[in-house]
Design a protein around this motif. Structure first.
Motif, mmCIF file in Angstrom:
data_model
loop_
_atom_site.group_PDB
_atom_site.id
_atom_site.type_symbol
_atom_site.label_atom_id
_atom_site.label_comp_id
_atom_site.label_asym_id
_atom_site.label_seq_id
_atom_site.Cartn_x
_atom_site.Cartn_y
_atom_site.Cartn_z
ATOM 1 N N THR A 91 -13.630 48.600 43.907
ATOM 2 C CA THR A 91 -13.885 50.028 43.828
ATOM 3 C C THR A 91 -13.590 50.683 45.178
ATOM 4 O OG1 THR A 91 -16.190 49.863 44.539
ATOM 5 C CG2 THR A 91 -15.749 49.593 42.169
ATOM 6 N N TYR A 92 -13.692 51.996 45.196
ATOM 7 C CA TYR A 92 -13.511 52.729 46.446
ATOM 8 C C TYR A 92 -14.526 52.267 47.490
ATOM 9 C CZ TYR A 92 -13.300 56.746 49.619
ATOM 10 O OH TYR A 92 -13.176 57.552 50.721
ATOM 11 N N THR A 93 -15.768 52.067 47.055
ATOM 12 C CA THR A 93 -16.803 51.606 47.983
ATOM 13 C C THR A 93 -16.492 50.215 48.513
ATOM 14 O OG1 THR A 93 -18.484 52.951 46.888
ATOM 15 C CG2 THR A 93 -19.267 51.110 48.229
ATOM 16 N N ASP A 94 -15.992 49.333 47.649
ATOM 17 C CA ASP A 94 -15.610 47.987 48.085
ATOM 18 C C ASP A 94 -14.481 48.047 49.106
ATOM 19 O OD1 ASP A 94 -17.427 46.749 46.287
ATOM 20 O OD2 ASP A 94 -15.948 46.818 44.670
ATOM 21 N N ALA A 95 -13.547 48.966 48.899
ATOM 22 C CA ALA A 95 -12.422 49.110 49.821
ATOM 23 C C ALA A 95 -12.875 49.679 51.162
ATOM 24 C CB ALA A 95 -11.348 50.003 49.203
ATOM 25 N N THR A 96 -13.741 50.706 51.129
ATOM 26 C CA THR A 96 -14.203 51.290 52.391
ATOM 27 C C THR A 96 -15.082 50.316 53.167
ATOM 28 O OG1 THR A 96 -16.043 52.386 51.238
ATOM 29 C CG2 THR A 96 -14.037 53.666 51.581
ATOM 30 N N ALA A 97 -15.805 49.448 52.449
ATOM 31 C CA ALA A 97 -16.617 48.440 53.140
ATOM 32 C C ALA A 97 -15.717 47.491 53.928
ATOM 33 C CB ALA A 97 -17.463 47.670 52.137
ATOM 34 N N TYR A 98 -14.606 47.068 53.320
ATOM 35 C CA TYR A 98 -13.662 46.202 54.037
ATOM 36 C C TYR A 98 -13.071 46.945 55.235
ATOM 37 C CZ TYR A 98 -9.446 43.626 55.218
ATOM 38 O OH TYR A 98 -8.480 42.940 55.905
ATOM 39 N N ALA A 99 -12.642 48.184 55.010
ATOM 40 C CA ALA A 99 -12.013 48.942 56.084
ATOM 41 C C ALA A 99 -12.953 49.094 57.278
ATOM 42 C CB ALA A 99 -11.579 50.314 55.570
ATOM 43 N N GLY A 100 -14.223 49.383 57.013
ATOM 44 C CA GLY A 100 -15.182 49.515 58.097
ATOM 45 C C GLY A 100 -15.360 48.224 58.865
ATOM 46 N N TRP A 101 -15.419 47.112 58.136
ATOM 47 C CA TRP A 101 -15.551 45.793 58.778
ATOM 48 C C TRP A 101 -14.338 45.501 59.658
ATOM 49 C CZ3 TRP A 101 -12.378 41.452 57.556
ATOM 50 C CH2 TRP A 101 -12.780 40.238 58.159
ATOM 51 N N ALA A 102 -13.165 45.909 59.205
ATOM 52 C CA ALA A 102 -11.934 45.656 59.954
ATOM 53 C C ALA A 102 -11.700 46.665 61.066
ATOM 54 C CB ALA A 102 -10.744 45.660 58.987
ATOM 55 N N GLY A 103 -12.588 47.650 61.212
ATOM 56 C CA GLY A 103 -12.406 48.672 62.223
ATOM 57 C C GLY A 103 -11.327 49.670 61.867
ATOM 58 N N LYS A 104 -11.128 49.887 60.581
ATOM 59 C CA LYS A 104 -10.071 50.776 60.095
ATOM 60 C C LYS A 104 -10.668 51.793 59.129
ATOM 61 C CE LYS A 104 -6.732 46.941 60.337
ATOM 62 N NZ LYS A 104 -5.747 46.123 59.566
ATOM 63 N N GLN A 105 -9.784 52.546 58.458
ATOM 64 C CA GLN A 105 -10.177 53.514 57.456
ATOM 65 C C GLN A 105 -9.196 53.453 56.293
ATOM 66 O OE1 GLN A 105 -9.042 55.104 60.658
ATOM 67 N NE2 GLN A 105 -10.876 54.157 61.528
ATOM 68 N N LEU A 106 -9.532 54.129 55.207
ATOM 69 C CA LEU A 106 -8.568 54.330 54.137
ATOM 70 C C LEU A 106 -7.746 55.572 54.447
ATOM 71 C CD1 LEU A 106 -10.550 53.552 50.855
ATOM 72 C CD2 LEU A 106 -9.233 52.013 52.317
ATOM 73 N N PRO A 107 -6.505 55.638 53.969
ATOM 74 C CA PRO A 107 -5.665 56.799 54.266
ATOM 75 C C PRO A 107 -6.024 58.008 53.420
ATOM 76 C CG PRO A 107 -4.492 55.299 52.825
ATOM 77 C CD PRO A 107 -5.787 54.611 53.181
ATOM 78 N N THR A 108 -5.703 59.183 53.932
ATOM 79 C CA THR A 108 -5.718 60.376 53.103
ATOM 80 C C THR A 108 -4.491 60.342 52.195
ATOM 81 O OG1 THR A 108 -4.397 61.711 54.617
ATOM 82 C CG2 THR A 108 -6.794 61.678 54.977
ATOM 83 N N GLU A 109 -4.494 61.195 51.167
ATOM 84 C CA GLU A 109 -3.307 61.249 50.305
ATOM 85 C C GLU A 109 -2.077 61.673 51.098
ATOM 86 O OE1 GLU A 109 -1.583 63.230 46.162
ATOM 87 O OE2 GLU A 109 -3.451 64.011 47.024
ATOM 88 N N ALA A 110 -2.234 62.648 51.993
ATOM 89 C CA ALA A 110 -1.092 63.115 52.778
ATOM 90 C C ALA A 110 -0.549 62.015 53.675
ATOM 91 C CB ALA A 110 -1.488 64.332 53.608
ATOM 92 N N GLU A 111 -1.442 61.271 54.338
ATOM 93 C CA GLU A 111 -0.988 60.159 55.178
ATOM 94 C C GLU A 111 -0.257 59.126 54.342
ATOM 95 O OE1 GLU A 111 -4.414 60.092 58.688
ATOM 96 O OE2 GLU A 111 -4.763 59.001 56.806
ATOM 97 N N TRP A 112 -0.830 58.803 53.188
ATOM 98 C CA TRP A 112 -0.219 57.778 52.339
ATOM 99 C C TRP A 112 1.184 58.208 51.907
ATOM 100 C CZ3 TRP A 112 2.321 56.619 48.057
ATOM 101 C CH2 TRP A 112 2.327 55.297 47.628
ATOM 102 N N GLU A 113 1.314 59.440 51.403
ATOM 103 C CA GLU A 113 2.621 59.890 50.908
ATOM 104 C C GLU A 113 3.633 60.026 52.034
ATOM 105 O OE1 GLU A 113 4.594 63.495 48.271
ATOM 106 O OE2 GLU A 113 2.547 62.830 47.832
#
Length: 294
Positions: free
Chosen positions: A136-158
């Motif tokens: 899920t989104y929460t599962d993904a953000t949990a990984y990103a936080g652990w890795a010292g990163k973030q998820l992209p915005t739609e604009a960044e992704w595109e």
């Protein structure tokens, strides 16, 4: 393209990432689906992005380090009716079916999760380098936080997916299959019943990089972004939605890139401009993510 220990300005480029220089591009498309309109200018500042989607092996390291339990592995909490832990799995049909009825090829499978991507009898054997799914989104953000990163915005992704090809339909240009070559892991055949190769994820990096050095920006798995979906986009999710858990308030998020289940005839979502909505409490066998660092 930069990665590893090379330096961008005064900051080392993190291993497994590339630098996406800031700039402005035309976001969206007037050619395909209504939710991609209008084409509008968007500007982003520079950021680092994972070269590939997060893999099963990488997610396993995170779970080992933190003990994280994904939503697909947990039962629902009151007052939501009892739900057996599980996730959505694609089921290839025996023949043609109405494409407006997604229940024909999606099933909520008890015991399906990131460790068991096709159901409780499946494993991650030979899938360590495939993108992690059923998160899920929460599962993904949990990984990103652990890795010292973030998820992209739609604009960044595109912006990143376009790879410098302004206005092109695909990350590699305007031709679907240049010189007859398959450029991404997508559905080739009659969806959802006949395909040239078995459906499923492929190892990350199995197809060519785009102009910025990024693999799998379209096809293979849909990818989470942080953007909430508009009401117009939210009315057409990629598949049936599971009952949200009372402990996790639900928000519709924009997902990007299409997946191994996308086909030109049925949806044509394996393009940078394509977008869909997904409840952030939902997980499925075609939904993963990659991270950015700003």
């Amino acid at each position: 393209m930069t990665e590893g220990l090379e330096i961008h300005g005064v900051r080392a480029v993190p291993e497994g990432m590339v630098w996406v220089p800031g700039g402005t591009c035309a976001m969206g498309s007037e050619t395909f689906h209504p939710e991609e309109r209008p084409v509008r200018p968007v500007s982003v500042t520079g950021f680092f992005m994972d070269i590939r989607p997060v893999t099963n092996a990488e997610y396993a390291a995170f779970v080992l380090a933190t003990g994280h339990v994904t939503a697909a592995e947990r039962p629902s909490t009151p007052p939501v009716p009892s739900r057996v832990p599980g996730s959505y799995v694609f089921r290839q049909t025996q023949g043609p079916v109405p494409l407006e009825d997604r229940n024909q090829w999606w099933a909520y499978v008890p015991g399906a999760d990131w460790r068991h991507p096709l159901g409780p009898a499946s494993t991650l054997e030979d899938r360590a380098d495939h993108p992690v799914t059923h998160v899920t989104y929460t599962d993904a953000t949990a990984y990103a936080g652990w890795a010292g990163k973030q998820l992209p915005t739609e604009a960044e992704w595109e912006f990143a997916a376009r790879g410098g090809l302004a206005g092109a339909a695909y990350p590699w240009g305007d031709e679907l299959a240049p010189h007859g070559r398959r450029m991404a892991n997508t559905w080739h055949g009659d969806f959802p019943w006949r395909r040239a190769t078995p459906p499923g994820t492929s190892p990350v990096g199995a197809y060519d990089r785009n102009g910025l050095g990024l693999h799998d920006m379209v096809g293979n798995v849909w990818e989470w972004t942080t953007d909430p979906a508009s009401a117009e986009l939210s009315c057409a999710p990629a598949h049936p939605c599971r009952v949200p858990d009372a402990a996790e308030p639900e928000t519709q998020r924009v997902i990007k890139g299409g997946s191994h289940l996308c086909t030109p005839r049925a949806c044509h979502h394996f393009r940078p401009a394509a977008r869909a909505a997904e409840p952030d409490t939902t997980s499925a066998c075609h939904l993963g993510f990659r991270c950015v660092s700003r």
